[in-house]
Scaffold this active site. Structure first.
Site, short mmCIF file in Angstrom:
data_model
loop_
_atom_site.label_atom_id
_atom_site.label_comp_id
_atom_site.label_asym_id
_atom_site.label_seq_id
_atom_site.Cartn_x
_atom_site.Cartn_y
_atom_site.Cartn_z
N GLN A 1 0.90 -1.09 -0.01
CA GLN A 1 -0.04 -0.04 -0.02
C GLN A 1 0.80 1.40 0.12
O GLN A 1 2.10 1.19 0.26
CB GLN A 1 -1.04 -0.07 1.21
CG GLN A 1 0.01 -0.10 2.42
CD GLN A 1 -0.68 -0.71 3.81
OE1 GLN A 1 -2.20 -0.89 3.82
NE2 GLN A 1 -0.19 -1.11 4.56
N HIS B 1 -7.62 3.65 20.32
CA HIS B 1 -6.61 2.40 20.96
C HIS B 1 -7.33 2.17 22.19
O HIS B 1 -7.34 0.91 22.74
CB HIS B 1 -5.19 2.92 21.02
CG HIS B 1 -4.74 3.06 19.82
ND1 HIS B 1 -3.90 4.01 19.27
CD2 HIS B 1 -4.48 2.02 18.61
CE1 HIS B 1 -3.54 3.81 18.03
NE2 HIS B 1 -3.92 2.67 17.48
N ASP C 1 1.06 0.57 14.05
CA ASP C 1 1.40 1.71 14.53
C ASP C 1 1.86 1.64 16.02
O ASP C 1 2.56 2.50 16.84
CB ASP C 1 0.62 3.13 14.58
CG ASP C 1 -0.84 2.56 15.06
OD1 ASP C 1 -0.99 2.26 16.19
OD2 ASP C 1 -1.78 2.36 14.35
N GLU D 1 1.80 -7.71 11.91
CA GLU D 1 1.30 -6.64 11.15
C GLU D 1 2.03 -6.91 9.68
O GLU D 1 3.23 -7.61 9.56
CB GLU D 1 2.10 -5.30 11.65
CG GLU D 1 2.34 -4.21 10.75
CD GLU D 1 0.68 -3.80 10.07
OE1 GLU D 1 -0.07 -3.28 10.98
OE2 GLU D 1 0.88 -3.61 8.70
N GLY E 1 -1.34 -11.67 8.87
CA GLY E 1 -2.23 -11.93 9.91
C GLY E 1 -3.35 -13.04 9.67
O GLY E 1 -3.62 -13.76 10.69
N ASP F 1 -7.07 -4.95 14.62
CA ASP F 1 -6.74 -3.65 14.37
C ASP F 1 -6.27 -3.47 13.08
O ASP F 1 -5.09 -2.93 12.76
CB ASP F 1 -5.75 -3.11 15.33
CG ASP F 1 -5.45 -1.53 15.19
OD1 ASP F 1 -6.33 -1.04 14.60
OD2 ASP F 1 -4.52 -1.14 15.81
N PRO G 1 -5.10 -4.88 1.68
CA PRO G 1 -4.59 -6.15 2.51
C PRO G 1 -5.33 -6.55 3.68
O PRO G 1 -5.55 -7.30 4.27
CB PRO G 1 -3.21 -5.30 3.11
CG PRO G 1 -3.26 -3.95 2.68
CD PRO G 1 -4.10 -3.73 1.72
#
Ligand code: SPD
Length: 299
Positions: free
Chosen positions: A46, A77, A101, A121, A154, A172, A179
């Site tokens: 991306q 979060h 992040d 991730e 994931g 998350d 993706p």
């Protein structure tokens, strides 16, 4: 992709970087901050963009869609983490899918009962640039020995992990395009359920009830099918389309996520900006009437 998910034509960053604004454009609306791009590159997955804004500090966009920003990330979060971590029967082992992040991992690791957290991730550039440009978001999580970071897929991770290997699973991801598309389907949710230990809790971001209405409803319905029950909770993420956002929780043994355990809540509440047991009660109750009707089988 659902008809309500962003299409490449309908979404993207403002085409004019000299305008002094950075916008996510979605469905005929611009969600923007006064600011400028400080780094941008195409990863294998991306377009990754880091911006500097006046109002919210540095921020991250993926394929032109807002993900997070330093001075408002807590809205998101704290909401995705604490209802799950305050209610699961045990919290020794936590899995976070996405979340590159570091903000979700940071909030999880504020719970002293967490002994091991797998953060999976897919995009290494998101992690690298978050650590470099947005270090406050992951904060102490990046050097916490309980964190095991895996740059990988994931979806494959949940397919391959052992039955009953986590107490909490948190997804998350970004919007269901690119993706993240595979993070919203039945097979994926069934694996997440399979990974939970007895008393375990599942949490996912479940899009906006306004800007992504159909995706939101489909996600809650699917989780209810897979887990037998699931409940959406509503809050705000100022830069996201419509600003009105949701997170949906499910558990193996009934809606335990509605009732934070006092000793867990006490350990984290003082360090929260938005979340508290009281805020959470209101946020679950704040289900819009049209969503409640639609989920009950009405119009
Ligand atoms: N429309 C944006 C949805 C993004 C959800 N994930 C954000 C990542 C923050 N850790």
């Amino acid at each position: 992709m659902s008809s309500s998910a962003p299409s490449p034509e309908a979404s993207g960053r403002s085409a004019d970087p000299s305008s002094g604004w950075v916008d996510e454009i979605f469905d005929g609306v611009r969600y923007g901050l006064a600011g400028h791009v400080i780094a941008e590159a195409h990863s294998p997955f991306q377009r990754v963009t880091i911006i500097e804004s006046e109002r919210y500090g540095r921020g991250l966009l993926l394929d032109g869609c807002w993900m997070t920003a330093e001075r408002q990330e807590r809205h998101y979060h704290e909401a995705i983490v604490h209802p799950a971590l305050c209610a699961a029967a045990a919290i020794e082992r936590v899995l976070v899918i996405g979340g590159g992040d570091g903000g979700t991992a940071r909030e999880c690791l504020r719970h002293p009962g967490v002994q091991h957290l797998d953060l999976v991730e897919i995009d290494g550039l998101v992690v690298e640039w978050s650590q470099k440009h947005l270090p406050s978001i992951g904060g102490p999580a990046w050097s916490d020995p309980r964190l095991r970071l895996t740059v990988g897929d994931g979806i494959a991770w949940v397919r391959e992990a052992a039955d009953a290997s986590y107490d909490v699973v948190i997804v998350d991801g970004s919007d269901p395009a690119g993706p993240a598309e595979g993070l919203f389907n039945q097979a994926f949710f069934e694996h997440c359920r399979r990974l939970l230990r007895p008393g375990g809790v599942f949490a996912t971001q479940s899009e906006s009830p306004e800007a992504f209405r159909q995706v939101h409803l489909d996600t809650v319905r699917l989780l209810r099918e897979v887990f037998g029950h699931a409940d959406p909770m509503y809050g705000w993420v100022p830069m996201y389309p419509s600003g009105w956002w949701s997170w949906t929780f499910a558990a193996l043994d009934g809606p335990r996520y509605l009732n934070p355990l006092p000793e867990r809540a006490v350990a984290v509440t003082a360090g929260c900006e938005i979340w508290s047991p009281r805020w959470q009660r209101g946020a679950f109750e704040a289900i819009p009437a049209f969503v409640e009707r639609a989920l009950a089988g009405g119009a």
